[in-house]
Structures are given as C-alpha cells and as structure tokens.
Enzyme design. Structure first.
Site, short mmCIF file in Angstrom:
data_model
loop_
_atom_site.label_atom_id
_atom_site.label_comp_id
_atom_site.label_asym_id
_atom_site.label_seq_id
_atom_site.Cartn_x
_atom_site.Cartn_y
_atom_site.Cartn_z
N TRP A 7 0.79 -1.23 0.00
CA TRP A 7 0.00 0.00 0.00
C TRP A 7 0.82 1.29 0.00
CZ3 TRP A 7 -4.22 1.33 -1.96
CH2 TRP A 7 -4.79 2.55 -1.65
N ASP A 19 -2.60 -5.14 -1.40
CA ASP A 19 -3.60 -4.34 -0.67
C ASP A 19 -4.72 -3.99 -1.66
OD1 ASP A 19 -4.66 -1.84 0.96
OD2 ASP A 19 -3.25 -2.85 2.30
N CYS A 29 -11.94 1.60 0.09
CA CYS A 29 -11.75 3.04 0.26
C CYS A 29 -11.45 3.74 -1.08
CB CYS A 29 -10.62 3.31 1.24
SG CYS A 29 -11.02 2.80 2.91
N LYS A 89 -6.59 -9.03 4.60
CA LYS A 89 -6.77 -7.78 5.34
C LYS A 89 -8.18 -7.32 5.03
CE LYS A 89 -5.02 -3.00 5.25
NZ LYS A 89 -3.92 -2.19 4.74
N ASP A 112 -10.89 -4.52 5.56
CA ASP A 112 -10.99 -3.09 5.92
C ASP A 112 -12.40 -2.77 6.45
OD1 ASP A 112 -10.42 -0.31 5.97
OD2 ASP A 112 -9.05 -0.59 4.30
N ASP A 155 -4.56 5.32 9.55
CA ASP A 155 -3.33 5.08 8.79
C ASP A 155 -2.17 5.83 9.42
OD1 ASP A 155 -5.10 3.80 7.23
OD2 ASP A 155 -4.50 4.75 5.35
C1 GAL Z 1 -7.38 2.09 4.38
C2 GAL Z 1 -6.37 1.26 5.14
C3 GAL Z 1 -5.06 1.30 4.42
C4 GAL Z 1 -5.25 0.80 3.01
C5 GAL Z 1 -6.36 1.59 2.31
C6 GAL Z 1 -6.68 1.03 0.94
O1 GAL Z 1 -8.61 2.06 5.01
O2 GAL Z 1 -6.25 1.76 6.44
O3 GAL Z 1 -4.10 0.53 5.11
O4 GAL Z 1 -5.56 -0.55 3.05
O5 GAL Z 1 -7.53 1.55 3.07
O6 GAL Z 1 -7.69 1.75 0.32
#
Ligand code: GAL
Length: 696
Positions: free
Chosen positions: A314, A349, A412, A438, A440, A504
């Site tokens: 990421w 990611d 996201c 992972k 989210d 983050d």
């Molecule tokens: C966030 C997350 C990051 C990354 C990102 C990808 O919510 O905290 O680590 O994964 O999304 O869009």
C-alpha cells in the site's frame, strides 16, 4: 657621480613608496569608515541588534520550523487567520501546528525569553471542539519551562525564562494527549533578550545513515520463529529462514510424516498433521559450518503464534499496483535476504479488483469495469489477470500470499468490496490460494450506519472470520477498522489474528514513539494468535497520500535514528512486521534495519509477551521492557526528546538483581557485565535496544 645618482634614485624611490603607503592607508581608512557607516545604516534599517537588543521571534527565519501540518506563519495563525487566543488579538507572533519544534541557536549570548502562548481560536471546529496543546521551553536538553495542557478558549500563558549560558533553545508545542487534530499552537509577543549577538533559527541536526546491523556471516544461522501454528488437515508451507552462504542443505529431525522438507531450498510442504505439538530439530549446513535450532509445530486452531511478517504494497504503490510488481516483490524478498530472517507474506492491498466507476480515488479507467461476473464472482482488474497464478508464483518460493478487501460495497478507493458476497469471496480467495486477508471497513458505514453499536461493528468481521475458518487453507485475518469499538478486546472473538489499533500511520510518521506508547498501553490484549497492529513499517522509499492523490515513492522523511526507532518499537511491542516501502529501492541501510535477526528474534519470541513501559524522570524518556522465553529481557531505552540524552535502566525498574550481561542488539555486541544499572546515550527520537540476561 655614479654613486650620487644612485642615492638620488633611491631617495626618490623611498619617498614615492612613503607617499603611496600613506595614500593607501588614507584610502583604506576611508573605505573602512565608509564600510562601517554603511553597516551601521543597514543594521539600523533592519533594526538588528549589535548589543543588548530584544529580538522578536517572528523576525527570525520561520522556514526552519518543523511541524505536523502546514507551515509556520509570521503574525498569523497556521491557517492564515489573525493570531487570536481566547478572544485576545495579537499583532506579533508565530502561528504553528503541533507537533512543532522551533530550534534557535543562541551561542550562550541570550539573557531571557519572554512570550505568551496558547491555542488559536481558529482551531475550534463547527461542533465547538478545538485542539489541545502542551507548550514547553527546552534549553540545552533541559526543560526550562512547561505549561499546563491548554485548550482552545484558555487565556494565553506567560513564559519568562532565564537563558544565560544556554546555547540552543527549543520551543515545543505538542498535542495535549488527544492527537494532532486542530492543534493550532501560537507563540505570541515572543522576544529573545540578547546580551550580544543574534539568535538564529536552525533546522533539526543532520544525522548520518549508518548501518548498525553487521552483515550476515557465511556460516548458517537459522532465524524466524521457534514456534509455528497450523490447522490440522490443511496444506502446510514454511520456508526455513536461514542466512549464510549457498549452497546450503537442510535437514529436519522429528518432522511429522505428513510433511517433507526440500533439502536444497529448506521449504517444508505437505499436510498439517493431527492436532498436537511436534518438536522438530532443524539443521542447516554449508561449507562454512553447521547449525541447529528447535522448531515447534503446533497443529491446532491457532494461527499467528508469533506476529506475522511480510510485505504489503500500500504505502509504496497505492492504486498503481500490478501483478508483475507483486511477483517482483516476492523475488526481492528472497534476493534481499528478507525471507532469510523471517519475512514470509507477500500481500496485495487495495486496487487489485475492478471499480464500478471512476471516483475521487480511482481515476484510472483501466481499473474500472464489471465488479462481479454473471455468477457473482469478484472480477480482478486487468492488472491482475491471473490471481491463482500470482499465489502459485509466491508459494513456489516458499512464501505466502495475502489479499485485501472490505466488508462494504466498495473499498476506500471505490473498488469492489465483499458486501453480500462474503461466503463466495472467502471461497474464492481460498481457491486462488491466498493465505492472508486484510479486511478493511471502508464504506461499511453505509451498511452499519454512522454510529454502530458493538454488535454491528463485530458482525462483518465475525461473518468473514467464520467463513475463512471453514476453508481448507490456513488464512490469517487482519482487521483494519482503525481501532473502533476497542477492537483489541474482541478481535480474537471474531477469528481475527491482528487488528489495526488506529488510522493510517502514514499521516503520523513523525510520531512513531507516541503511537508505540499508545499501543504498549494495549499490551494486555497482545499475544500469541492475536496482535495489536499499529500499521506498517514505512522506512526507505515510501509514497505518500496527499489529499486524493497518491505520490510515488521517495526517501522517507524520518531521520536515521527515527527509522531505527520504528523497527525497535515494532519488535518490542511486539507488532506484525510488514514492510510497506518500495522493494526495488531497498538500500544497504534499510536492509540493515529490516533484517537484523537478533531484533527480529525479540519480535518473534515464543512467549509473545507485550512490552511494559516504565516512564523515567526526564519526561521525554522511557523504557520498554519485553520478557523473553529464555529468561532474559529485551529493553528499549527510548528518547522521545529533541536532543540526545543519557538514558538509564536500573535493575529495580527491570525487577532484576545482581550480575547481568548486556548485549546491544542492533550492533550485535556484548557490552559487558553490569550489577546495578545500564546507561547509554540515546539520540534524538532514538531507541537503543539491549538484551539483558542474568548470569548464573
Ligand atoms: C485504508 C487502510 C489502508 C489501506 C487503504 C486502501 O482504510 O487503512 O491501510 O488498506 O484503506 O484503500
């Protein structure tokens, strides 16, 4: 006659020399005089002191100020408004944003510092809340003045400190313990009374990037965890991490019959045997020597008996990631030696799947397309043409593959999430061969509402956790919902193996010591099978998110000492160790930090104990103490301050007595036997890590 002539010539010559010399001095004096008058005029115009003047802080070079957000401003608040503290307006001052450090060289020529300070009224948000700030004045490393924590609306505090003999002055505004948001910190009517000379605002000291970790020797050294959890009946994959010259041969005594070890690569494959503990002795041999190490396989329900280690794309490549870059990351994990000290997962990611349309974060049309096929299966975008092929490629190296998605309709960046397809996606991820997910939170608020209760928060994770557990693969689950609902208290209950404890880290890089302290406070929930995750290791070359754009990788803004601290703290906490920088730009210094096997041993220690924190008298220093399986302790001597400092760990703080051997883990050097305490100079924002072992 001839002689007279010579005398006459000599006389003329001498006389003309005298005249020229007198003329020269006369002109020179005039020039000096002119220079002097000119200098005096300039100084008078600029209002600079020659002796005993009072200098406004705001008149110094404010570009040298380092701060958490934006830039310091002269006679304005950090957002460009008037300097206003509790309704009082100030014409003169400096508006900063905590965490800010103003560093001034005085060369011992100042008398006093007088100022007022406070939180700018403009920091108040529409809900009426504003920032909180703690102001401090430090002289040559000692606290000269410390105010109480201030909130917006508090009247400006007065500062008046003696500066005699002080060579360097620091004005620090730090967050009041509740994060950096809205911490608009003003120093107003701030003046330095000089006995002579001029104050000079200076940048933080430059540090040299020195590799402390010795290069691995040619002889074999087996690294990584000594204990490893896997679920009975599932495929088993483990590459024995081992440094030393190649060719190398491996032997495993006591390996269950359902497993086999490839003697050349050190990769163990097969099927995890029936529940129970299997004590294996691993041997590695090359022409420089031979080594052995005990390795316990625990066949049971619990994965991640030690913190997971690996790479995540990421913070280096954001929405630019492609299959080929992931394969290259796996190649480099082997060629750089990372896999030889225990890094194992190669994790994609966000942005491997299609997005339904172009959006703020997804402007790349090549990642836009149908998100599901006619059977509802998730559709990877064209940069990931063969997900199974990618996982197979990573597995062939003895490494493990990881993936990312969100419980919401979209991630996201607007790519497809798993909402409504959780069962199908869990099955698909397992079929492709992924070993890590992972999960989210992005866009899930649309499902759970703005203010979900605990059960609503747990629901998506329980659903995915249970589905993953049903698969005929070991899949480690990382919850990435930023610590909501105190996730550390229930992450295990929903089958999670690690959980992000906050947002983050990308935005808080210069506060790694604070973040580590916050995570250390969650120590009671950290341990085998479930780990607090303060986010990834961001050293070397990393990207950055600026608003809605993702910047390409560049050298990270941390000082060398801060980069060492990052790794030291993550090892001591202990936290999952995922490197999230640019693998193609790993240099010797960065590899030295990522790949010190003695530091990693602290992180991977089988006890899985969280470090406890002991605060020391000087408020910027503390100890992080982690008990290790062999009866020793790893001790981090930490200095959060802006100047180097001698940090001491006494035996009573460590709850030990008598003769103890002390080993510097970064340098891998024994420092001797100590009987009461150990002290060392720790650099600004630095952490020294010692292993302290009782002598029999
Ligand atoms: C966030 C997350 C990051 C990354 C990102 C990808 O919510 O905290 O680590 O994964 O999304 O869009």
């Amino acid at each position: 006659m001839k002689t007279d002539k010579i005398i006459e010539i000599e006389f003329v010559r001498r006389m003309s020399f005298r005249v020229i010399r007198t003329l020269f001095f006369w002109i020179n004096n005039r020039v000096s005089m002119i220079r002097y008058i000119w200098l005096m005029t300039v100084l008078a115009v600029l209002n600079l002191p020659v002796r005993g003047e009072s200098v406004a802080l705001s008149s110094l070079d404010l570009t040298q100020i380092s701060q958490g957000w934006g830039q310091a401003k002269k006679n304005l608040s950090c957002t460009g408004g008037k300097l206003l503290i509790a309704g009082e307006e100030f014409e003169d001052g400096v508006g900063t944003h905590a965490y800010s450090v103003i560093r001034i060289d005085l060369d011992g020529r100042a008398d006093r510092f007088r100022a007022r300070c406070g939180v700018d009224d403009g920091s108040k948000n529409p809900q009426g809340k504003g920032g909180t700030v703690a102001f401090r004045v430090i002289g040559d490393g000692r606290t000269l003045w410390k105010g109480s924590v201030m909130s917006v609306g508090d009247r400006a505090q007065h500062v008046d400190v003696d500066l005699k003999e002080i060579r360097q002055l620091l004005l620090i505004a730090s967050d009041g313990g509740d994060g950096l948001n809205s911490d608009h910190a003003n120093w107003v009517e701030a003046r330095l009374e000089m006995a002579s000379g001029l104050p000079r605002m200076v940048p933080p000291p430059q540090e040299q990037a020195i590799r402390l970790t010795p290069k691995p020797g040619p002889e074999p050294r087996i690294n990584g965890p000594k204990i490893y959890g896997a679920r009975p009946g599932n495929p088993f994959l483990y590459r024995v991490p081992c440094t030393g010259s190649h060719p190398m041969t491996f032997v495993a005594n006591g390996l269950p019959v359902s497993l086999r070890l490839d003697p050349d690569s050190g990769i163990i494959t097969g099927t995890t045997p029936a529940g129970g503990e299997y004590d294996v002795i691993l041997t590695a041999k090359n022409n420089a020597g031979q080594t052995q190490r005990a390795f316990k396989i625990v066949a049971g329900d619990t994965l991640a008996l030690t913190p997971p280690m690996g790479y995540n794309h990421w913070y280096a490549h954001f929405n630019r990631i492609k299959d080929a870059m992931m394969r290259q990351a796996a190649d480099i994990m082997i060629s750089s030696g990372m896999a030889d000290v225990g890094y194992q997962f190669v994790n994609v990611d966000d942005c491997w799947m299609n997005a339904a349309g172009v959006s703020r974060y997804m402007t790349d049309e090549t990642r836009v397309g149908p998100t599901r096929d006619e059977n509802g299966n998730i559709v990877p975008n064209r940069h990931f043409p063969d997900m199974k092929g990618l996982a197979d490629y990573i597995h062939a190296k003895g490494l493990k593959a990881g993936l990312y998605t969100s419980p919401g309709v979209s991630t996201c960046t607007g790519c497809a999430g798993s909402y409504g397809h959780e069962v199908q996606d869990a099955q698909q991820f397992a079929r492709w061969g992924f070993d890590f997910l992972k999960y989210d939170w992005c866009s899930y608020s649309r499902v759970a509402g703005r203010d979900p209760d605990l059960d609503a928060m747990m629901t998506p994770y329980r659903l995915m956790g249970e589905e993953l557990k049903k698969q005929k693969r070991d899949i480690v689950l990382n919850l990435c919902q930023y610590g909501m609902g105190e996730v550390w208290k229930w992450g295990r209950m929903v089958e999670g193996h690690s959980w992000r404890t906050s947002g983050d880290l990308g935005f808080e890089l210069n506060r790694i010591l604070d973040i580590a302290l916050k995570n250390a406070a969650l120590g009671p929930w950290n341990g085998p099978g479930g780990w607090n995750d303060p986010d990834y290791l961001q050293i070397g070359w990393i990207g950055a998110q600026q608003g809605q754009t993702f910047q390409p990788p560049h050298p990270c803004p941390l000082t060398p000492a801060e980069q060492y601290s990052f790794m030291s703290l993550w090892c001591l906490l202990p936290a999952p160790l995922f490197y999230s920088g640019d693998m193609t730009r790993l240099d010797d210094f960065t590899i030295g930090i990522l790949c010190n096997p003695e530091m990693i041993e602290v992180n991977q220690d089988a006890l899985g104990k969280a470090a406890r924190v002991v605060r020391l008298e000087e408020e910027d220093t503390f100890l992080m103490i982690k008990e290790l399986e062999d009866g020793s302790q790893a001790v981090g001597l930490c200095n959060r301050g802006e100047c180097e400092f001698q940090v001491t760990a006494t035996w009573s703080q460590l709850s030990i007595t008598g003769r103890q051997s002390v080993r510097d883990l970064w340098r891998q050097q024994d420092l001797g036997v100590f009987t009461k305490a150990f002290s060392t100079i720790v650099p600004r924002h630095g952490v020294a890590v010692m292993k302290i072992t009782p002598l029999q």
